[in-house]
Design an enzyme around this catalytic site. Structure first.
Site, PDB file in Angstrom:
ATOM      1  N   HIS A   1     -41.855 -42.403 -19.872  1.00 30.80           N
ATOM      2  CA  HIS A   1     -42.377 -42.218 -21.222  1.00 30.80           C
ATOM      3  C   HIS A   1     -41.094 -41.848 -22.001  1.00 30.80           C
ATOM      4  CE1 HIS A   1     -46.882 -42.483 -20.153  1.00 30.80           C
ATOM      5  NE2 HIS A   1     -46.227 -42.473 -18.849  1.00 30.80           N
TER       6      HIS A   1
ATOM      7  N   TYR B   1     -42.602 -33.372 -13.710  1.00 32.86           N
ATOM      8  CA  TYR B   1     -42.253 -33.370 -15.166  1.00 32.86           C
ATOM      9  C   TYR B   1     -41.474 -31.952 -15.306  1.00 32.86           C
ATOM     10  CZ  TYR B   1     -46.471 -36.096 -16.200  1.00 32.86           C
ATOM     11  OH  TYR B   1     -47.424 -37.320 -16.462  1.00 32.86           O
TER      12      TYR B   1
HETATM   13  C1  HEM Z   1     -47.281 -38.917  -9.312  1.00 38.26           C
HETATM   14  C2  HEM Z   1     -47.489 -39.489 -10.399  1.00 38.26           C
HETATM   15  C3  HEM Z   1     -46.778 -39.397 -11.523  1.00 38.26           C
HETATM   16  C4  HEM Z   1     -45.323 -39.197 -11.925  1.00 38.26           C
HETATM   17  C5  HEM Z   1     -44.583 -38.792 -10.586  1.00 38.26           C
HETATM   18  C6  HEM Z   1     -45.227 -39.180 -13.302  1.00 38.26           C
HETATM   19  C7  HEM Z   1     -43.861 -38.786 -13.748  1.00 38.26           C
HETATM   20  C8  HEM Z   1     -43.573 -38.601 -15.028  1.00 38.26           C
HETATM   21  C9  HEM Z   1     -42.475 -38.305 -15.818  1.00 38.26           C
HETATM   22  C10 HEM Z   1     -41.109 -37.753 -14.993  1.00 38.26           C
HETATM   23  C11 HEM Z   1     -42.838 -38.175 -17.046  1.00 38.26           C
HETATM   24  C12 HEM Z   1     -41.647 -37.337 -18.076  1.00 38.26           C
HETATM   25  C13 HEM Z   1     -41.685 -35.921 -18.307  1.00 38.26           C
HETATM   26  C14 HEM Z   1     -40.893 -35.148 -19.131  1.00 38.26           C
HETATM   27  O1  HEM Z   1     -39.824 -35.346 -18.996  1.00 38.26           O
HETATM   28  O2  HEM Z   1     -41.712 -34.432 -19.962  1.00 38.26           O
HETATM   29  C15 HEM Z   1     -43.929 -38.631 -17.411  1.00 38.26           C
HETATM   30  C16 HEM Z   1     -44.608 -38.850 -18.729  1.00 38.26           C
HETATM   31  C17 HEM Z   1     -45.693 -38.864 -18.832  1.00 38.26           C
HETATM   32  N1  HEM Z   1     -46.862 -39.048 -17.936  1.00 38.26           N
HETATM   33 FE1  HEM Z   1     -46.608 -39.309 -15.754  1.00 38.26          FE
HETATM   34  N2  HEM Z   1     -46.293 -39.216 -13.947  1.00 38.26           N
HETATM   35  C18 HEM Z   1     -47.362 -39.592 -12.835  1.00 38.26           C
HETATM   36  C19 HEM Z   1     -48.601 -39.747 -13.188  1.00 38.26           C
HETATM   37  C20 HEM Z   1     -49.205 -39.799 -14.503  1.00 38.26           C
HETATM   38  C21 HEM Z   1     -50.775 -40.009 -14.620  1.00 38.26           C
HETATM   39  C22 HEM Z   1     -51.814 -40.011 -13.666  1.00 38.26           C
HETATM   40  C23 HEM Z   1     -51.043 -39.909 -15.911  1.00 38.26           C
HETATM   41  C24 HEM Z   1     -52.351 -39.973 -16.741  1.00 38.26           C
HETATM   42  C25 HEM Z   1     -52.577 -40.168 -17.848  1.00 38.26           C
HETATM   43  C26 HEM Z   1     -49.552 -39.887 -16.497  1.00 38.26           C
HETATM   44  C27 HEM Z   1     -49.149 -39.764 -17.930  1.00 38.26           C
HETATM   45  C28 HEM Z   1     -48.103 -39.420 -18.643  1.00 38.26           C
HETATM   46  C29 HEM Z   1     -47.864 -39.163 -19.922  1.00 38.26           C
HETATM   47  C30 HEM Z   1     -48.895 -39.336 -21.078  1.00 38.26           C
HETATM   48  C31 HEM Z   1     -46.791 -38.898 -20.072  1.00 38.26           C
HETATM   49  C32 HEM Z   1     -45.691 -38.819 -21.513  1.00 38.26           C
HETATM   50  C33 HEM Z   1     -45.961 -37.395 -21.985  1.00 38.26           C
HETATM   51  C34 HEM Z   1     -44.844 -37.111 -23.228  1.00 38.26           C
HETATM   52  O3  HEM Z   1     -44.915 -37.641 -24.161  1.00 38.26           O
HETATM   53  O4  HEM Z   1     -43.973 -36.271 -22.823  1.00 38.26           O
HETATM   54  N3  HEM Z   1     -48.543 -39.737 -15.621  1.00 38.26           N
HETATM   55  N4  HEM Z   1     -44.721 -39.001 -16.338  1.00 38.26           N
END
Ligand code: HEM
Length: 370
Positions: A72, A343
């Site tokens: 993201h 995260y």
């Molecule tokens: C094991 C599963 C998952 C992994 C490894 C993963 C990994 C990541 C990582 C690394 C980030 C960036 C975080 C940061 O630097 O602040 C992220 C952002 C995000 N993820 Fe996931 N994610 C997973 C599952 C999910 C699921 C199930 C959702 C459900 C809605 C989700 C929604 C989001 C959202 C909305 C963001 C953006 C948050 C922002 O705007 O800072 N993710 N994800």
């Protein structure tokens, strides 16, 4: 001698042999701490999945983009407030759900994927992350996506899928054989992919519904515990993506449209909790719950403005899904703790890196009325 006494905290004059048990105890604490770090770093289990390996894989697939989120990566900060309807007060003791309570919210809209300068595309997964700031230092952080189910059930499958879906440099598309092998090994992901593909893609961020996908639990004052999945449902009627939009030259058209809409006035979503019944899967985000489940409209989110990512705003926030206020608790979904750990790893890396400006500009100082 006195150095040893200082180190062990022993009274002056204690003979050296009497210091040995104290030194051994200090040694044991140090060894335990070192082992703890080694365990967390995966040194004892070279095959095990660690947060560092997950984030390494994002970097392997997307290339290095210092300073940006590893997933993201392209985003825009938003702000607004949440007004509770009171319908959640019987289900949860969370203060933010008490009738009429107004809670300030800072958030971030983003596109899934690790490319901070990728051109906007209507099919790319859109997200809305929110940080509710409650009195007494409590917070609720949540991130939701505009897809009805998540593509994988476990952190291990997420890790495998990242590589399976990596675009082949020759074609710009994932290797079909690799993708086929992934779906054969994960039939639940094949079913989820079909549901995701069948969804209606709306015109933009403003008319998208966002789902928590993971289940949570609402905990009432009397201790009653209710499994829920959250959604943010827009007041703006969803409109399909206009044909002309696909051909637009503006590579930031999704973000620019949102910023323009916020310039015209506030945008509203209803925070809806779908209430699970016994037997509904809470540990499998690939599976939808039956469509006839009851729901509660917990209140209205009004977004009023946007700002480009910069020091001190949403850029420097980790929307960790396990930052929860009393009254909202995690479910047994294994993705939740994996997300929290990944995260944190992504946040720690990006926080220590030089920053380049985001591709996305926000709404200049706005007077959007609530
Ligand atoms: C094991 C599963 C998952 C992994 C490894 C993963 C990994 C990541 C990582 C690394 C980030 C960036 C975080 C940061 O630097 O602040 C992220 C952002 C995000 N993820 Fe996931 N994610 C997973 C599952 C999910 C699921 C199930 C959702 C459900 C809605 C989700 C929604 C989001 C959202 C909305 C963001 C953006 C948050 C922002 O705007 O800072 N993710 N994800």
């Amino acid at each position: 001698m006195s150095l040893l006494n200082d180190l062990t905290g022993a009274p002056p004059g204690m003979p050296p042999h009497a210091l040995l048990p104290r030194l051994a105890a200090i040694g044991a604490v140090l060894a335990g701490t070192t082992c703890g770090f080694a365990y967390a770093g995966g040194w004892f289990s070279p095959g095990a999945l660690t947060p560092a390996r997950v984030i390494d894989r994002f970097e392997q697939v997307n290339g290095p983009h210092p300073g940006f989120r590893r997933n993201h990566a392209k985003g825009l900060c938003v702000e607004g407030r949440f007004t509770a309807s009171g319908a959640g007060a019987v289900l949860s003791k969370a203060g933010l759900l008490a009738a009429g309570r107004v809670t300030p919210v800072a958030g971030r809209v983003a596109l899934a994927g690790g490319q901070p300068y990728a051109a906007d595309a209507e099919a790319t997964v859109r997200s809305l992350a929110l940080r509710f700031t409650l009195p007494d230092g409590e917070e609720w952080r949540t991130g939701m996506n505009n897809i009805p189910v998540f593509p994988v059930r476990t952190p291990e499958a997420f890790y495998e899928q990242l590589l399976a879906a990596k675009p082949d440099p020759a074609t710009g598309k994932p290797d079909p054989a690799r993708l086929k092998a992934f779906f054969a090994a994960h039939p639940e992901s094949a079913k989820a992919a079909a549901l995701i593909k069948a969804r209606t893609v709306t015109a933009g961020f403003a008319d998208s519904t966002y789902w928590s996908l993971n289940a949570f639990r609402l905990v009432a004052a009397d201790g009653r515990d209710t499994p829920v999945r959250f959604a943010l449902v827009p007041e703006r009627a969803p409109s399909p993506e206009p044909a002309a939009q696909a051909a637009r030259q503006d590579t930031n058209f999704l973000f620019d449209d949102l910023a323009a809409a916020l310039r015209q006035g506030a945008l509203r979503w209803h925070l809806v909790a779908t209430i699970g019944r016994p037997g509904d899967p809470t540990a499998d985000a690939t599976q939808p719950w039956p469509a006839d489940r009851e729901s509660a409209d917990l209140g209205t989110l009004a977004l009023t403005g946007s700002t480009p990512e910069a020091a001190g705003n949403c850029r420097d926030v980790n929307f960790d899904p396990l930052v929860l206020p009393a009254g909202i608790a995690p479910s047994d979904d294994p993705l939740l703790s994996a997300r929290s750990a990944a995260y944190s790893q992504s946040f720690t890396r990006r926080a220590g890196e030089d920053k380049t400006p985001s591709a996305v500009a926000g709404t200049p100082p706005n007077g959007a009325a609530l």
